[in-house]
Scaffold this active site. Structure first.
Site, PDB file in Angstrom:
ATOM      1  CG  HIS A 180      -5.087  -4.278  -2.713  1.00 53.83           C
ATOM      2  ND1 HIS A 180      -4.438  -4.343  -3.924  1.00 53.83           N
ATOM      3  CD2 HIS A 180      -4.947  -2.995  -2.284  1.00 53.83           C
ATOM      4  CE1 HIS A 180      -3.925  -3.157  -4.206  1.00 53.83           C
ATOM      5  NE2 HIS A 180      -4.221  -2.322  -3.228  1.00 53.83           N
TER       6      HIS A 180
HETATM    7  C1  BDR Z   1      -1.749  -4.775   0.283  1.00 51.86           C
HETATM    8  O1  BDR Z   1      -1.026  -3.842   1.075  1.00 51.86           O
HETATM    9  C2  BDR Z   1      -1.861  -3.217   1.999  1.00 51.86           C
HETATM   10  O2  BDR Z   1      -1.647  -1.848   1.989  1.00 51.86           O
HETATM   11  C3  BDR Z   1      -3.282  -3.610   1.655  1.00 51.86           C
HETATM   12  O3  BDR Z   1      -4.046  -3.770   2.838  1.00 51.86           O
HETATM   13  C4  BDR Z   1      -3.118  -4.912   0.912  1.00 51.86           C
HETATM   14  O4  BDR Z   1      -3.120  -6.014   1.797  1.00 51.86           O
HETATM   15  C5  BDR Z   1      -1.745  -4.301  -1.153  1.00 51.86           C
HETATM   16  O5  BDR Z   1      -0.448  -4.212  -1.630  1.00 51.86           O
END
Ligand code: BDR
Ligand code: CA
Length: 313
Positions: A243
Protein backbone atom coordinates in the site's frame (compact mmCIF):
# COMPACT_ATOMS: atom_id res chain seq x y z
CA UNK A 1 14.67 20.36 -10.39
CA UNK A 2 15.23 20.64 -6.63
CA UNK A 3 14.02 17.63 -4.66
CA UNK A 4 10.55 17.87 -3.22
CA UNK A 5 10.51 18.63 0.53
CA UNK A 6 8.29 16.20 2.41
CA UNK A 7 7.28 15.12 5.89
CA UNK A 8 6.38 11.43 6.16
CA UNK A 9 3.68 10.76 8.76
CA UNK A 10 3.60 7.04 9.44
CA UNK A 11 2.70 4.00 11.57
CA UNK A 12 5.26 1.36 10.46
CA UNK A 13 4.07 -1.29 9.41
CA UNK A 14 6.07 -3.26 6.82
CA UNK A 15 4.53 -1.38 3.87
CA UNK A 16 5.22 1.96 5.61
CA UNK A 17 8.81 0.76 6.00
CA UNK A 18 9.14 0.14 2.26
CA UNK A 19 7.63 3.58 1.55
CA UNK A 20 10.23 5.21 3.82
CA UNK A 21 13.07 3.20 2.25
CA UNK A 22 11.98 4.29 -1.22
CA UNK A 23 11.99 7.95 -0.16
CA UNK A 24 15.37 7.73 1.57
CA UNK A 25 16.80 5.98 -1.51
CA UNK A 26 15.72 8.84 -3.77
CA UNK A 27 17.45 12.05 -2.61
CA UNK A 28 17.45 13.55 -6.12
CA UNK A 29 13.66 13.67 -6.10
CA UNK A 30 12.74 13.64 -2.39
CA UNK A 31 14.10 15.60 0.58
CA UNK A 32 12.74 13.99 3.78
CA UNK A 33 12.58 16.89 6.26
CA UNK A 34 11.43 14.57 9.02
CA UNK A 35 9.34 11.56 9.91
CA UNK A 36 6.46 11.81 12.38
CA UNK A 37 5.11 8.64 13.95
CA UNK A 38 1.46 8.12 14.78
CA UNK A 39 -0.46 5.36 16.55
CA UNK A 40 -2.05 3.00 14.02
CA UNK A 41 -0.90 -0.45 12.96
CA UNK A 42 0.64 -0.76 16.43
CA UNK A 43 0.79 1.66 19.40
CA UNK A 44 2.90 4.84 19.19
CA UNK A 45 5.89 3.56 21.16
CA UNK A 46 6.36 0.85 18.54
CA UNK A 47 5.72 3.01 15.47
CA UNK A 48 8.24 5.60 16.76
CA UNK A 49 10.75 2.81 17.31
CA UNK A 50 10.06 1.12 13.97
CA UNK A 51 10.51 4.37 12.05
CA UNK A 52 14.03 4.62 13.50
CA UNK A 53 14.79 0.96 12.79
CA UNK A 54 13.92 1.65 9.15
CA UNK A 55 16.09 4.79 8.95
CA UNK A 56 19.03 2.82 10.31
CA UNK A 57 18.35 -0.03 7.87
CA UNK A 58 18.54 2.59 5.10
CA UNK A 59 21.87 3.82 6.49
CA UNK A 60 20.33 7.24 7.27
CA UNK A 61 20.48 7.60 11.08
CA UNK A 62 20.64 11.37 10.70
CA UNK A 63 16.95 11.43 9.69
CA UNK A 64 14.79 13.33 12.20
CA UNK A 65 12.11 11.13 13.75
CA UNK A 66 9.39 12.48 16.06
CA UNK A 67 6.61 10.85 18.07
CA UNK A 68 3.17 12.34 17.45
CA UNK A 69 -0.28 11.44 18.74
CA UNK A 70 -0.81 8.22 20.65
CA UNK A 71 -4.54 7.93 19.97
CA UNK A 72 -7.22 9.08 17.52
CA UNK A 73 -8.98 12.42 18.11
CA UNK A 74 -12.26 11.03 19.40
CA UNK A 75 -12.19 7.25 19.41
CA UNK A 76 -10.30 4.36 20.96
CA UNK A 77 -7.26 3.20 19.05
CA UNK A 78 -7.76 0.20 16.75
CA UNK A 79 -4.52 -1.59 15.81
CA UNK A 80 -3.63 -4.22 13.19
CA UNK A 81 -1.26 -6.73 14.76
CA UNK A 82 -3.24 -9.42 12.94
CA UNK A 83 -1.70 -8.12 9.70
CA UNK A 84 1.67 -6.70 10.73
CA UNK A 85 2.59 -8.90 13.70
CA UNK A 86 3.22 -8.00 17.33
CA UNK A 87 5.97 -5.46 16.67
CA UNK A 88 4.40 -4.03 13.50
CA UNK A 89 7.57 -4.93 11.63
CA UNK A 90 7.56 -8.72 11.95
CA UNK A 91 9.51 -10.67 9.35
CA UNK A 92 13.18 -9.70 9.33
CA UNK A 93 15.27 -9.65 12.49
CA UNK A 94 16.48 -6.06 12.77
CA UNK A 95 18.48 -4.45 15.59
CA UNK A 96 16.94 -1.98 18.02
CA UNK A 97 17.67 1.59 16.95
CA UNK A 98 20.45 3.62 18.49
CA UNK A 99 19.57 6.91 16.78
CA UNK A 100 17.59 9.30 18.98
CA UNK A 101 13.90 10.06 18.96
CA UNK A 102 13.59 13.87 18.78
CA UNK A 103 12.18 15.62 21.87
CA UNK A 104 9.70 17.81 20.01
CA UNK A 105 6.14 16.51 19.53
CA UNK A 106 5.48 15.41 15.94
CA UNK A 107 2.53 17.77 15.57
CA UNK A 108 4.66 20.77 16.58
CA UNK A 109 7.38 19.66 14.16
CA UNK A 110 4.82 19.65 11.32
CA UNK A 111 3.59 23.12 12.29
CA UNK A 112 7.05 24.67 12.71
CA UNK A 113 8.40 23.10 9.53
CA UNK A 114 5.54 24.24 7.32
CA UNK A 115 5.82 27.77 8.81
CA UNK A 116 9.59 27.85 8.38
CA UNK A 117 9.53 27.03 4.66
CA UNK A 118 8.20 29.07 1.75
CA UNK A 119 4.45 28.76 1.22
CA UNK A 120 3.68 25.89 -1.16
CA UNK A 121 7.01 24.17 -0.67
CA UNK A 122 6.31 21.37 1.86
CA UNK A 123 4.31 18.23 1.00
CA UNK A 124 2.78 16.02 3.71
CA UNK A 125 2.81 12.25 3.11
CA UNK A 126 0.52 10.44 5.57
CA UNK A 127 0.81 6.65 5.53
CA UNK A 128 -1.34 5.96 8.60
CA UNK A 129 -4.33 7.42 10.46
CA UNK A 130 -4.57 11.19 9.88
CA UNK A 131 -4.44 12.18 13.56
CA UNK A 132 -1.17 14.15 13.50
CA UNK A 133 -2.10 16.08 10.36
CA UNK A 134 -5.57 16.98 11.66
CA UNK A 135 -4.12 18.02 15.03
CA UNK A 136 -1.62 20.28 13.28
CA UNK A 137 -4.40 21.89 11.21
CA UNK A 138 -6.58 22.39 14.31
CA UNK A 139 -3.73 23.86 16.33
CA UNK A 140 -2.32 26.06 13.57
CA UNK A 141 -4.93 26.71 10.86
CA UNK A 142 -2.53 29.16 9.17
CA UNK A 143 -0.41 26.26 7.90
CA UNK A 144 -3.19 24.83 5.73
CA UNK A 145 -2.71 27.38 2.97
CA UNK A 146 1.07 26.94 3.15
CA UNK A 147 1.08 23.16 2.51
CA UNK A 148 1.97 22.32 -1.10
CA UNK A 149 0.02 19.08 -1.24
CA UNK A 150 -1.01 16.06 0.81
CA UNK A 151 -0.26 12.72 -0.83
CA UNK A 152 -1.79 9.99 1.31
CA UNK A 153 -2.58 6.30 1.45
CA UNK A 154 -6.12 5.73 2.62
CA UNK A 155 -9.69 5.02 1.65
CA UNK A 156 -11.28 3.00 -1.11
CA UNK A 157 -14.20 3.19 -3.50
CA UNK A 158 -14.51 0.12 -5.71
CA UNK A 159 -12.59 -2.04 -3.20
CA UNK A 160 -14.76 -0.69 -0.36
CA UNK A 161 -13.13 -1.76 2.93
CA UNK A 162 -10.42 -3.88 4.51
CA UNK A 163 -11.01 -3.34 8.25
CA UNK A 164 -14.81 -3.15 8.02
CA UNK A 165 -16.96 -3.96 5.00
CA UNK A 166 -17.16 -0.22 4.32
CA UNK A 167 -13.88 1.32 5.46
CA UNK A 168 -10.16 1.21 4.84
CA UNK A 169 -7.93 0.95 7.95
CA UNK A 170 -6.18 4.36 7.97
CA UNK A 171 -9.41 6.32 7.57
CA UNK A 172 -11.39 4.04 9.88
CA UNK A 173 -8.97 4.42 12.79
CA UNK A 174 -9.46 8.20 12.92
CA UNK A 175 -12.43 9.25 10.79
CA UNK A 176 -12.72 12.63 12.55
CA UNK A 177 -9.14 13.43 11.60
CA UNK A 178 -9.77 12.32 8.02
CA UNK A 179 -12.86 14.55 7.91
CA UNK A 180 -10.76 17.57 8.94
CA UNK A 181 -8.07 16.81 6.36
CA UNK A 182 -10.49 16.28 3.47
CA UNK A 183 -12.26 19.55 4.32
CA UNK A 184 -9.00 21.51 4.71
CA UNK A 185 -8.83 22.86 1.18
CA UNK A 186 -5.24 21.60 0.81
CA UNK A 187 -4.72 19.83 -2.56
CA UNK A 188 -4.94 16.08 -1.86
CA UNK A 189 -3.78 13.03 -3.82
CA UNK A 190 -5.28 9.77 -2.54
CA UNK A 191 -3.86 6.27 -3.02
CA UNK A 192 -6.88 4.12 -2.08
CA UNK A 193 -7.18 0.33 -1.94
CA UNK A 194 -8.42 0.54 -5.54
CA UNK A 195 -4.80 1.25 -6.49
CA UNK A 196 -2.86 -0.55 -3.78
CA UNK A 197 -4.69 -3.85 -4.30
CA UNK A 198 -3.14 -3.85 -7.78
CA UNK A 199 0.39 -3.40 -6.34
CA UNK A 200 0.77 -7.08 -5.41
CA UNK A 201 4.06 -8.60 -4.32
CA UNK A 202 3.92 -11.71 -6.48
CA UNK A 203 6.56 -14.41 -6.05
CA UNK A 204 8.77 -13.10 -8.91
CA UNK A 205 8.59 -9.56 -7.45
CA UNK A 206 9.54 -10.87 -4.00
CA UNK A 207 12.40 -12.84 -5.59
CA UNK A 208 13.58 -9.64 -7.30
CA UNK A 209 13.84 -7.86 -3.91
CA UNK A 210 15.86 -10.75 -2.52
CA UNK A 211 18.07 -10.88 -5.60
CA UNK A 212 19.21 -7.27 -5.02
CA UNK A 213 21.67 -8.83 -2.63
CA UNK A 214 21.94 -5.99 -0.10
CA UNK A 215 20.60 -5.93 3.48
CA UNK A 216 17.63 -3.77 2.48
CA UNK A 217 16.53 -6.07 -0.34
CA UNK A 218 16.62 -9.10 1.96
CA UNK A 219 14.72 -7.27 4.72
CA UNK A 220 12.02 -6.10 2.30
CA UNK A 221 11.64 -9.64 0.91
CA UNK A 222 11.26 -10.94 4.48
CA UNK A 223 8.78 -8.21 5.42
CA UNK A 224 6.58 -8.90 2.42
CA UNK A 225 6.86 -12.65 3.03
CA UNK A 226 5.49 -12.04 6.52
CA UNK A 227 2.33 -10.12 5.72
CA UNK A 228 1.72 -12.10 2.58
CA UNK A 229 0.42 -15.03 4.63
CA UNK A 230 -2.44 -12.85 5.87
CA UNK A 231 -3.36 -11.14 2.61
CA UNK A 232 -3.21 -14.26 0.45
CA UNK A 233 -5.59 -16.00 2.80
CA UNK A 234 -7.89 -13.00 2.99
CA UNK A 235 -8.05 -11.98 -0.66
CA UNK A 236 -6.98 -15.17 -2.39
CA UNK A 237 -4.57 -12.97 -4.37
CA UNK A 238 -1.16 -13.73 -5.82
CA UNK A 239 0.62 -11.78 -3.08
CA UNK A 240 0.33 -8.99 -0.54
CA UNK A 241 -0.63 -5.45 -1.59
CA UNK A 242 2.16 -2.95 -1.03
CA UNK A 243 0.00 0.00 0.00
CA UNK A 244 2.11 2.84 1.36
CA UNK A 245 4.99 2.85 -1.16
CA UNK A 246 2.44 4.04 -3.74
CA UNK A 247 2.69 7.44 -2.01
CA UNK A 248 6.44 7.81 -2.30
CA UNK A 249 6.50 6.27 -5.80
CA UNK A 250 4.02 8.96 -6.89
CA UNK A 251 6.48 11.67 -5.83
CA UNK A 252 9.15 10.13 -8.06
CA UNK A 253 7.10 8.91 -11.03
CA UNK A 254 3.55 10.34 -10.93
CA UNK A 255 2.86 8.96 -14.42
CA UNK A 256 2.64 5.47 -12.91
CA UNK A 257 -0.80 6.42 -11.55
CA UNK A 258 -4.09 7.56 -13.07
CA UNK A 259 -7.22 8.79 -11.36
CA UNK A 260 -9.94 11.40 -11.21
CA UNK A 261 -10.21 14.78 -9.51
CA UNK A 262 -13.42 14.30 -7.56
CA UNK A 263 -15.27 15.03 -4.32
CA UNK A 264 -14.48 12.72 -1.40
CA UNK A 265 -16.37 12.96 1.90
CA UNK A 266 -15.70 10.95 5.06
CA UNK A 267 -18.43 9.19 7.01
CA UNK A 268 -18.03 10.20 10.66
CA UNK A 269 -21.46 9.40 12.14
CA UNK A 270 -22.81 5.98 11.15
CA UNK A 271 -21.17 3.14 13.09
CA UNK A 272 -22.04 0.77 10.25
CA UNK A 273 -20.11 2.71 7.61
CA UNK A 274 -17.75 4.67 9.90
CA UNK A 275 -14.67 5.91 8.04
CA UNK A 276 -16.04 5.21 4.58
CA UNK A 277 -14.56 7.41 1.85
CA UNK A 278 -17.65 8.45 -0.08
CA UNK A 279 -15.97 9.12 -3.41
CA UNK A 280 -18.04 10.73 -6.15
CA UNK A 281 -16.17 8.74 -8.83
CA UNK A 282 -19.07 9.04 -11.32
CA UNK A 283 -19.53 12.73 -10.54
CA UNK A 284 -23.19 12.30 -9.67
CA UNK A 285 -23.28 15.18 -7.18
CA UNK A 286 -22.41 18.84 -7.51
CA UNK A 287 -20.12 18.68 -4.48
CA UNK A 288 -16.85 20.38 -5.36
CA UNK A 289 -13.81 18.19 -6.11
CA UNK A 290 -11.35 18.12 -3.22
CA UNK A 291 -9.06 15.21 -4.08
CA UNK A 292 -7.21 13.50 -6.90
CA UNK A 293 -8.49 9.98 -6.23
CA UNK A 294 -6.29 7.43 -7.96
CA UNK A 295 -7.81 4.38 -9.61
CA UNK A 296 -5.05 2.60 -11.48
CA UNK A 297 -1.33 1.87 -11.37
CA UNK A 298 1.31 0.59 -13.77
CA UNK A 299 2.26 -2.19 -11.34
CA UNK A 300 5.24 -3.48 -13.34
CA UNK A 301 6.63 0.04 -13.58
CA UNK A 302 6.07 0.53 -9.85
CA UNK A 303 7.97 -2.64 -8.89
CA UNK A 304 10.75 -1.87 -11.35
CA UNK A 305 11.19 1.55 -9.72
CA UNK A 306 11.10 0.07 -6.22
CA UNK A 307 13.64 -2.64 -6.95
CA UNK A 308 16.00 -0.25 -8.71
CA UNK A 309 15.85 2.27 -5.82
CA UNK A 310 16.21 -0.26 -2.98
CA UNK A 311 19.38 -1.47 -4.69
CA UNK A 312 20.88 1.98 -4.11
CA UNK A 313 20.74 1.66 -0.30
C1 BDR B 1 -3.11 0.73 5.34
O1 BDR B 1 -3.31 0.19 6.64
C2 BDR B 1 -2.11 -0.25 7.19
O2 BDR B 1 -2.27 -1.51 7.75
C3 BDR B 1 -1.07 -0.20 6.09
O3 BDR B 1 0.19 0.18 6.62
C4 BDR B 1 -1.61 0.83 5.14
O4 BDR B 1 -1.18 2.13 5.48
C5 BDR B 1 -3.83 -0.15 4.34
O5 BDR B 1 -5.19 -0.17 4.62
CA1 CA C 1 0.58 2.53 7.12
Amino acid sequence: MAPRKIIIDTDPGQDDAVAILLALASPDEIDVLGITAVAGNVPLALTAKNARIVCELAGKPETLVFAGCDRPLGRDLVTAEHVHGKTGLNGPVLPDPTMPLQDQHGVDFIIDTVRAHDPGSVTLCPLGPLTNIAMAFEKAPDIMERVQEIVLMGGAYFEVGNITPAAEFNIYVDPQAAGIVFKSGVPIVVMPLDVTHKALVTRPRNDAFRAIGNEVGTAVAEMTDFFERFDKEKYGSEGAPLHDPCVTAYLIQPELFTGRHINVEIETHSELTMGMTVADWWRVTDRPPNAMFMGDIDADGFFALLTERLARL
